[in-house]
Design an enzyme around this catalytic site. Structure first.
Site, short mmCIF file in Angstrom:
data_model
loop_
_atom_site.label_atom_id
_atom_site.label_comp_id
_atom_site.label_asym_id
_atom_site.label_seq_id
_atom_site.Cartn_x
_atom_site.Cartn_y
_atom_site.Cartn_z
N ASP A 46 -42.59 -21.12 -69.06
CA ASP A 46 -42.86 -19.98 -68.39
C ASP A 46 -41.54 -19.40 -68.15
OD1 ASP A 46 -41.76 -21.77 -66.48
OD2 ASP A 46 -43.20 -21.45 -64.84
N GLY A 133 -42.93 -33.33 -54.27
CA GLY A 133 -41.98 -33.58 -55.30
C GLY A 133 -42.74 -34.43 -56.35
N GLY A 135 -44.62 -33.10 -58.79
CA GLY A 135 -45.00 -32.29 -60.07
C GLY A 135 -46.31 -31.25 -59.79
N SER A 137 -46.44 -29.05 -57.52
CA SER A 137 -45.70 -27.64 -56.77
C SER A 137 -46.15 -27.52 -55.17
CB SER A 137 -46.37 -26.66 -57.44
OG SER A 137 -45.38 -25.55 -57.31
N SER A 138 -45.85 -28.61 -54.35
CA SER A 138 -45.79 -28.55 -53.12
C SER A 138 -44.78 -27.28 -52.48
CB SER A 138 -45.34 -29.90 -52.40
OG SER A 138 -43.98 -29.95 -52.62
N ASP A 183 -46.11 -21.44 -61.13
CA ASP A 183 -46.58 -21.97 -59.90
C ASP A 183 -46.97 -20.86 -58.70
OD1 ASP A 183 -45.57 -24.11 -61.12
OD2 ASP A 183 -44.05 -24.78 -59.85
#
Ligand code: ADP
Ligand code: MG
Length: 391
Positions: A46, A133, A135, A137-138, A183
């Site tokens: 990205d 944490g 992966g 995307s919190s 994200d």
């Protein structure tokens, strides 16, 4: 066997509402939610303006709040494990909003600082079941949920692309993480039963139908997160930019196989060449998967998943023994079309495309053979951020 089950919007909203009333002794007036995400393919591209193909998850961050008639903001967050954290910082109608401790509040403060309108003091409660944490995307879920909450609170609406960009900028400026746009984009624009093909150069996005009746996406959280120096991600980003600079192009999106050969001729650093090869090939794979998915050609999709993992492991060097082990277990499991690490790497999740009737067998096999403690969830592509109604 540990399964992650999404609590659902109504349950999280109720929990946030009740906590707000208990904490601040009045009622919230605005609420919003935003999901986590998992990327099907298009990893570490990205920031090179490539194509990515994520889906939004049923896991959500919910934010509720109200103005508090002051120039100060109070934000309380209840984490997935029940732990509560609180931060107090100046509103944007006052001065002095800057990054600092506690570190987690920088995501929220960054969004407030980038909201296109000054906002006076408010009280907020955040509740999330997005694994942190891992992966998925919190961080973007928190940013976009909070931004959407500010839209509900102020009445100022921001169109989705702009909103995703402002949340990305927030993450760059406050936590200091130079993330790509993927994200925030998928978390803002996700759609039920669809993946989102995002062109990270033009910022055009196309919903790709994803029927989960025959093949499902099984996500396995490795439950490891290797604490490295923290510079791995910015370093990969810099190496890709170095390759683009050598080729005199704005980003590796414009590169092809001939350019990869030219990089070698230019005596480009070996690591930089490896990174560039990953990016060029991964972008091509992603465009192919976006065509194959609606045709339900899952075998061909699966082949590209395995290729993607191999490339992330060997060329981008962002995998780790646990992720490699999980993918290898998948390779020898009947009913698995393909599997790959997903997210930034060095831990986090593996996704596998699995024939529906084999999912339970695959989970049992992973449980028996994986050296760590896996957490599973079957990923139902879900809706993106939204404002929630409060009674
Ligand atoms: P990921 O986005 O893959 O989950 P990141 O490292 O980018 O991982 O973001 C995780 C960080 O974001 C956490 O360490 C924490 O600081 C912050 N964060 C995410 N969600 C929340 C939340 N609901 N409450 C407080 N902080 C959060
Ligand atoms: Mg993140």
């Amino acid at each position: 066997m540990t399964e992650a089950i999404a609590k659902g919007e109504a349950v999280l909203l109720r929990q946030a509402y009740d906590k707000f009333v208990a904490e601040y002794s009045f009622k919230p007036v605005a609420a919003a939610a935003a999901p986590g995400r998992v990327n099907l393919i298009g990893e570490h591209v990205d920031y090179c303006e490539g194509f990515v193909l994520p889906v939004a998850l049923p896991f959500l961050t919910v934010v509720v709040g109200a103005y508090n008639n002051s120039d100060e903001c109070q934000v309380l967050s209840i984490l997935g494990n029940g732990q509560e954290v609180k931060a107090i910082f100046p509103a944007t109608t006052a001065s002095g909003l800057k990054p600092g401790e506690p570190a987690w509040a920088n995501y929220v403060k960054g969004v407030l600082a980038n909201f296109p309108e000054k906002v006076s003091g408010f009280d907020v409660v955040i509740v999330s079941d997005v694994p942190m944490g891992s992966g998925v995307s919190s961080s973007a879920s928190l940013e976009v949920a909070f931004f959407t909450f500010l839209e509900a609170l102020t009445g100022t609406r921001v169109e989705p692309v702009k909103k995703a960009q402002l949340c990305q900028k927030a993450e760059h400026e406050f936590p200091g993480m130079p993330c790509g746009i993927m994200d925030q984009f998928i978390v803002t624009m996700g759609k039920k039963d669809h993946a989102l093909l995002i062109d990270c150069r033009s910022l055009e996005a196309k919903h790709i139908p994803m029927d989960s009746t025959e093949a499902v996406i099984l996500v396995v959280n490795s439950n490891v997160k290797h604490q490295l120096t923290g510079s791995e991600y910015p370093q990969r980003r810099a190496q890709c930019q170095e390759a683009a600079n050598k080729l005199k192009i704005p980003s590796l999106r414009s590169a092809d196989i001939n350019d990869l050969a030219e990089l070698k001729c230019l005596k480009c650093d070996e690591l930089v060449c490896k990174r560039a090869t990953h990016v060029v090939e991964e972008i091509a794979r992603t465009e192919e998967v976006a065509k194959l998915l609606p045709q339900k050609d899952f075998s061909e999709v699966g082949i590209r998943f395995y290729q993607s993992h191999e490339s992330l492991s060997k060329l981008m060097e962002v995998s780790c023994p646990e992720l490699d082990q999980l993918v290898n277990i998948m390779k020898s499991s009947p009913g698995v079309y393909g599997a790959r690490m997903t997210g930034g790497g060095f831990g986090g999740c593996v996704i596998a495309l699995v024939k529906k009737e084999f999912v339970e067998d695959v989970k049992r096999k992973v449980e028996a053979q994986y050296s760590g403690s896996p957490v599973f969830f079957v990923c139902q592509p879900s809706d993106g951020a939204r404002i929630l109604k409060l009674q």
